[in-house]
Scaffold this motif. Structure first.
Motif, short mmCIF file in Angstrom:
data_model
loop_
_atom_site.label_atom_id
_atom_site.label_comp_id
_atom_site.label_asym_id
_atom_site.label_seq_id
_atom_site.Cartn_x
_atom_site.Cartn_y
_atom_site.Cartn_z
N PRO A 31 59.23 73.37 4.04
CA PRO A 31 61.05 74.03 4.19
C PRO A 31 61.39 73.62 2.77
O PRO A 31 61.85 72.11 2.59
CB PRO A 31 61.72 74.25 5.00
N SER A 32 62.23 73.08 1.77
CA SER A 32 62.91 73.05 1.46
C SER A 32 63.86 72.58 1.86
O SER A 32 64.76 73.21 1.76
CB SER A 32 63.06 73.72 -0.48
N THR A 33 64.54 71.00 1.26
CA THR A 33 65.55 70.64 1.78
C THR A 33 66.42 70.25 0.54
O THR A 33 65.92 69.80 -0.13
CB THR A 33 65.78 69.81 2.71
N ASP A 34 67.72 70.83 0.41
CA ASP A 34 68.50 70.05 -0.77
C ASP A 34 68.77 69.07 -0.64
O ASP A 34 70.39 69.34 0.36
CB ASP A 34 69.61 71.40 -0.52
N VAL A 35 68.09 68.22 -0.62
CA VAL A 35 68.73 66.19 -0.27
C VAL A 35 69.54 65.98 -1.89
O VAL A 35 69.27 66.12 -2.67
CB VAL A 35 67.82 65.76 -0.49
N HIS A 36 71.55 65.76 -0.91
CA HIS A 36 72.04 64.59 -2.40
C HIS A 36 71.76 63.62 -2.05
O HIS A 36 72.33 62.79 -0.93
CB HIS A 36 72.86 65.08 -1.96
#
Length: 59
Positions: free
Chosen positions: A15-20
């Motif tokens: 799953p694509s995770t939006d890592v900041h």
């Protein structure tokens, strides 16, 4: 191949995770990105600054 499988077709895609990033600094042409907190560096800097500040205050 659908959107839930990888290119190999036998594994589900991660799953694509939006890592900041922890820190992102942009100044002119300089772009600095820190993804993980450097705890050892922060501890070392705090010890240096604390020791220097204490010795300066006690003069």
């Amino acid at each position: 191949m659908n959107e839930r499988t990888s290119r190999l077709g036998h594994r589900p895609a991660a799953p694509s995770t939006d890592v900041h990033p922890f820190l992102e600094l942009r100044v002119g042409g300089l772009h600095l990105t820190v993804h993980h907190v450097p705890y050892r560096l922060l501890t070392f800097a705090a010890a240096l600054i604390g020791g220097g500040g204490a010795s300066w205050m006690l003069r």
